[in-house]
Write a protein that holds these residues in place. Sequence first.
Motif, PDB file in Angstrom:
ATOM      1  N   ILE A   5       0.876  -1.178   0.000  1.00  0.00           N
ATOM      2  CA  ILE A   5       0.000   0.000   0.000  1.00  0.00           C
ATOM      3  C   ILE A   5       0.910   1.223   0.000  1.00  0.00           C
ATOM      4  CG2 ILE A   5      -1.790   1.272   1.230  1.00  0.00           C
ATOM      5  CD1 ILE A   5      -2.689  -1.407   2.444  1.00  0.00           C
ATOM      6  N   HIS A  74     -12.616   2.915   7.228  1.00  0.00           N
ATOM      7  CA  HIS A  74     -12.473   2.508   5.833  1.00  0.00           C
ATOM      8  C   HIS A  74     -11.355   1.480   5.786  1.00  0.00           C
ATOM      9  CE1 HIS A  74     -14.898   5.896   4.212  1.00  0.00           C
ATOM     10  NE2 HIS A  74     -14.506   6.460   5.339  1.00  0.00           N
ATOM     11  N   GLN A  75     -11.449   0.534   4.837  1.00  0.00           N
ATOM     12  CA  GLN A  75     -10.477  -0.548   4.768  1.00  0.00           C
ATOM     13  C   GLN A  75      -9.940  -0.692   3.349  1.00  0.00           C
ATOM     14  OE1 GLN A  75     -11.854  -4.286   6.376  1.00  0.00           O
ATOM     15  NE2 GLN A  75     -10.516  -5.467   5.039  1.00  0.00           N
ATOM     16  N   LEU A  76      -8.629  -0.917   3.261  1.00  0.00           N
ATOM     17  CA  LEU A  76      -7.988  -1.213   1.986  1.00  0.00           C
ATOM     18  C   LEU A  76      -7.116  -2.450   2.196  1.00  0.00           C
ATOM     19  CD1 LEU A  76      -7.459  -0.422  -0.953  1.00  0.00           C
ATOM     20  CD2 LEU A  76      -5.560   0.985  -0.140  1.00  0.00           C
ATOM     21  N   SER A  77      -7.435  -3.543   1.489  1.00  0.00           N
ATOM     22  CA  SER A  77      -6.732  -4.819   1.649  1.00  0.00           C
ATOM     23  C   SER A  77      -5.925  -5.136   0.399  1.00  0.00           C
ATOM     24  CB  SER A  77      -7.729  -5.953   1.880  1.00  0.00           C
ATOM     25  OG  SER A  77      -8.531  -5.684   2.999  1.00  0.00           O
ATOM     26  N   LYS A  78      -4.707  -5.607   0.613  1.00  0.00           N
ATOM     27  CA  LYS A  78      -3.844  -6.033  -0.483  1.00  0.00           C
ATOM     28  C   LYS A  78      -3.289  -7.418  -0.165  1.00  0.00           C
ATOM     29  CE  LYS A  78      -3.985  -2.222  -2.879  1.00  0.00           C
ATOM     30  NZ  LYS A  78      -4.523  -2.129  -4.208  1.00  0.00           N
ATOM     31  N   LEU A 116     -10.900   6.763   1.909  1.00  0.00           N
ATOM     32  CA  LEU A 116      -9.853   6.305   0.999  1.00  0.00           C
ATOM     33  C   LEU A 116     -10.398   6.300  -0.418  1.00  0.00           C
ATOM     34  CD1 LEU A 116      -8.613   3.275   3.139  1.00  0.00           C
ATOM     35  CD2 LEU A 116      -7.517   5.515   2.934  1.00  0.00           C
ATOM     36  N   ASP A 117      -9.546   6.042  -1.382  1.00  0.00           N
ATOM     37  CA  ASP A 117      -9.963   6.001  -2.787  1.00  0.00           C
ATOM     38  C   ASP A 117     -10.874   4.803  -3.017  1.00  0.00           C
ATOM     39  OD1 ASP A 117     -10.262   6.091  -5.511  1.00  0.00           O
ATOM     40  OD2 ASP A 117      -8.142   5.729  -5.980  1.00  0.00           O
ATOM     41  N   GLU A 120      -9.914   2.150  -5.704  1.00  0.00           N
ATOM     42  CA  GLU A 120      -8.762   1.276  -5.491  1.00  0.00           C
ATOM     43  C   GLU A 120      -9.222  -0.161  -5.255  1.00  0.00           C
ATOM     44  OE1 GLU A 120      -4.699   0.458  -4.936  1.00  0.00           O
ATOM     45  OE2 GLU A 120      -5.535   2.422  -5.380  1.00  0.00           O
ATOM     46  N   GLY A 122      -9.643  -3.578  -3.651  1.00  0.00           N
ATOM     47  CA  GLY A 122      -9.474  -3.997  -2.253  1.00  0.00           C
ATOM     48  C   GLY A 122     -10.095  -3.039  -1.258  1.00  0.00           C
ATOM     49  N   TYR A 123     -10.752  -1.975  -1.731  1.00  0.00           N
ATOM     50  CA  TYR A 123     -11.373  -1.003  -0.835  1.00  0.00           C
ATOM     51  C   TYR A 123     -12.712  -1.533  -0.309  1.00  0.00           C
ATOM     52  CZ  TYR A 123     -13.889   3.063   0.847  1.00  0.00           C
ATOM     53  OH  TYR A 123     -14.634   3.921   1.617  1.00  0.00           O
ATOM     54  N   GLN A 124     -12.966  -1.305   0.995  1.00  0.00           N
ATOM     55  CA  GLN A 124     -14.253  -1.618   1.605  1.00  0.00           C
ATOM     56  C   GLN A 124     -14.700  -0.402   2.417  1.00  0.00           C
ATOM     57  OE1 GLN A 124     -14.456  -5.287   3.826  1.00  0.00           O
ATOM     58  NE2 GLN A 124     -12.954  -6.254   2.501  1.00  0.00           N
TER      59      GLN A 124
END
Length: 126
Positions: A5, A74-78, A116-117, A120, A122-124
């Motif tokens: 990230i 907000h969550q962003l997973s990679k 967050l974006d 993107e 992986g965004y939740q």
Amino acid sequence: GPCPIFGLAEDIVHMRVKEGSKIRNLLQFATARMDAGEGNETSMRQMVFSGSGGGVTKTITCVEILKRRVEGLHQLSKLYYKTVTEIWESPQQGLPGVSRKKTVPAICILLSKDPLDAQEPGYQPP
């Protein structure tokens, strides 16, 4: 390896979850940092959780519990893979050990109080 990230702050709290980590201890620290109250200087706006191999499931468990304790995250997973080297020492003195490289799954999850974006992968949303 580095978290996939990009654009994270230098002073962001990075929780590295391992297979032997205690979920209770991780959550106690993370909750205290994220839910310290709005306007409080010690309250964090973002936090990263990462784990690999057997720590992936614990990483996801910690994130899901923290999202229930601290609302509006907000969550962003990679997901990615990383290569680790396992080394076994010989039980007999003088004999060389054995090493093996293997590829293991890994996950890096950004939790943020700020939006967050949404485009993107992986965004939740909260």
